[in-house]
Design an enzyme around this catalytic site. Structure first.
Site, mmCIF file in Angstrom:
data_model
loop_
_atom_site.group_PDB
_atom_site.id
_atom_site.type_symbol
_atom_site.label_atom_id
_atom_site.label_comp_id
_atom_site.label_asym_id
_atom_site.label_seq_id
_atom_site.Cartn_x
_atom_site.Cartn_y
_atom_site.Cartn_z
ATOM 1 N N GLY A 168 -2.566 27.606 38.575
ATOM 2 C CA GLY A 168 -2.021 26.787 37.497
ATOM 3 C C GLY A 168 -1.603 25.412 37.966
ATOM 4 N N GLY A 169 -0.345 25.061 37.671
ATOM 5 C CA GLY A 169 0.167 23.741 38.032
ATOM 6 C C GLY A 169 0.110 23.473 39.516
ATOM 7 N N GLY B 64 -33.629 2.478 41.242
ATOM 8 C CA GLY B 64 -32.210 2.250 40.983
ATOM 9 C C GLY B 64 -31.326 2.746 42.109
ATOM 10 N N ALA B 65 -31.781 3.758 42.839
ATOM 11 C CA ALA B 65 -30.979 4.285 43.945
ATOM 12 C C ALA B 65 -30.813 3.238 45.042
ATOM 13 C CB ALA B 65 -31.624 5.546 44.508
#
Length: 515
Positions: A170-171, A405-406
């Site tokens: 959890g937290g 693009g890489a």
């Protein structure tokens, strides 16, 4: 009562606090786990620890809490030194309330976090807690909120390191996720939002704690853990090593180290490590080890998103962050996870004034329906955003191929690299020659009497015209084509020149990076 008697009483109380309950200590050791104080002793220089609020106790009532008010309230907080440099620390004490967080417990953590931020020194959390203390209800939850708020305020200001040494649910799992680095220990540490029992009740799936949130799961599958080790001693020793490479805060430079490794050492072995054939794989770690001081580096996220290597090392004693394509995994492509991994590392280095070296051998982004539907566009944009936003010294080295693009995303000159170098085998293009020829010369190939022979001829022509090693250099997109053996010397020289670099970003509250 005299002052001597008061001092004697204080000594007795401190002794009880330091010794703890023997049965609880034995139970902790029986699980293969150290106590909170034993862990702090491993982390900090001997005799340097100064504890804060050792005598703090909770004020909660109900559910039997008023009859059980142990000192420290289940967390040990304070500061000390690592290799002589100040470090703040808090450690959950699983022997007290299972390390669960209550109001007083949280207030102690808030205080030590505030002190770390004010002093401008790293914060290390040694986590071994059972989450919120149920008996204290919403007060415990509010305590976690205060921790999360401070984690966020400290982000990019001081290094924050989370060491997971027990089950954290959890937290207790969210705070580490907000920090810069997460260390885990196999078998004894786990992280999950909902445990196996809840998973079974909701979904019907049966799984163990380690199968759900163990060290290997988070180091290989989820990417939550940056480092995973077999035992606590090794894990904490590596935390000390990491701290030796990080600045105390964002206003300082990383600590320099002396080295006997010559700055002008030629790396002749590099000529054999990287095959000339762009389709042949190799381990880029061998290249990194040849370049850096004494071959030593600390790889971050070693087992997750393995088509990119992110690691901290030194060049001529100065700390650098290295992002490197890894042709041994998926041919070195960028995919969703490797883009995320590299982007976070670039942001970390930029936040703490660590220069960036990018070693490029990338064929592009990974194609596929899963990648497109999974958001490769926005995840790839995270890496692009991180590099474009970085103001630290940035040096790019193109080892072999850099396509599409890489190529741009891997810190090209066009997005702000200060210096771009390339080896003589470099191929920088929109795509590989075979793919390019099929697109550009499709009709000529289809009309030829021997399409295969025509394709082969046109591929050679395309390579000769647009993909020769000096094409980018002729257009100023690469500063120099260098002998691979001179790479170490070239990197050290470029970074020395850039040491006084000062980059200003536009005035703004903050950017809005891709999600």
């Amino acid at each position: 009562m005299t002052m001597y008697e008061r001092v004697g009483e204080l000594a007795r109380i401190r002794g009880e606090v330091l010794d703890g309950v023997p049965q609880a200590t034995e139970a902790q050791h029986a699980k293969g786990k150290l106590t909170a104080r034993e862990r702090i002793a491993l982390l900090l220089d001997e005799g340097s620890f100064r504890e804060v609020e050792q005598l703090r106790r909770h004020r909660a009532t109900g559910f039997g809490l008023e009859a059980k008010k142990p000192y420290t309230d289940g967390v040990v907080t304070g500061w000390g030194t690592v290799e002589g440099r100040t470090v703040f620390v808090y450690a959950h004490d699983f022997r007290i309330f299972g390390g669960a967080l209550g109001e007083a417990h949280a207030t102690k953590i808030h205080k030590i976090m505030d002190m770390a931020i004010a002093a401008g020194a790293p914060l290390v959390s040694l986590n071994d807690g059972a989450g919120a203390r149920i008996q204290e209800g919403v007060s415990a939850l509010a305590g976690y909120g205060g921790i999360f708020q401070r984690n966020t305020r400290a982000s990019g200001v001081i290094p924050q390191i989370s060491v997971m040494l027990g089950p954290c649910a959890g937290g207790a799992a969210y705070s580490p996720a907000l920090t810069d680095f997460v260390f885990m220990v196999r078998e004894t540490s786990q992280m999950f939002i909902t445990g196996p029992d809840v998973v079974k009740a909701v979904t019907g799936e049966e799984i163990s704690q380690n199968g759900l949130g163990g060290a290997d799961v988070h180091a290989e599958t989820s990417g939550v853990a940056h480092f995973a080790y077999d035992d606590e001693e090794t894990c904490i020793a590596e935390v000390r090593y990491l701290l030796s490479m990080l600045p105390a805060n964002n206003r300082e430079k990383p600590p320099r180290s002396t080295t006997s490794d010559p700055a002008d050492r030629r790396c002749e072995r590099l000529l054999d490590l990287v095959p000339l054939d762009g389709s042949r794989p190799y381990d880029v770690r061998a290249v990194i080890e040849e370049l850096v001081d004494d071959g030593e580096h600390m790889e971050v996220h070693e087992r997750w998103a393995t088509s990119v290597i992110t690691t901290l090392a030194r060049l001529d004693g100065e700390v650098v962050g290295i992002v490197a394509s890894q042709p041994q995994a998926l041919a070195g492509v960028l995919d969703i996870h490797s883009s995320q991994k590299a982007a976070r590392f670039v942001q970390l280095c930029d936040a703490f004034s660590i220069p960036l070296v990018t070693l490029v051998d990338v064929p592009g982004f990974l194609p596929g329906v899963d990648q497109e539907h999974g958001g490769i566009i926005r995840h790839g944009a995270k890496l692009l955003y991180a590099y474009c936003n970085a103001t630290v010294p940035r040096v790019q080295v193109i080892l072999r191929k850099a396509y599409g693009g890489a190529y741009i995303v891997m810190d090209s000159r066009s997005i702000g690299a200060d210096v771009s170098l390339a080896w003589p085998a470099n191929e920088i293009a929109v795509m590989g020659a075979e793919g390019a020829a099929n697109v550009v010369f499709r009709r000529r190939i289809q009309a030829a009497e021997d399409p295969d022979a025509m394709r082969e001829q046109l591929v050679k022509e395309y390579k000769a015209e647009l993909m020769h090693p000096y094409y980018a250099a002729e257009r100023g997109l690469v500063d120099d084509v260098i002998d691979p053996a001179d790479t170490r010397w070239a990197l050290i020289g470029a970074l020395a020149m850039l040491r006084t670099k000062h980059g200003d970003l536009p005035s703004r509250k903050h950017g809005n990076p891709p999600m």
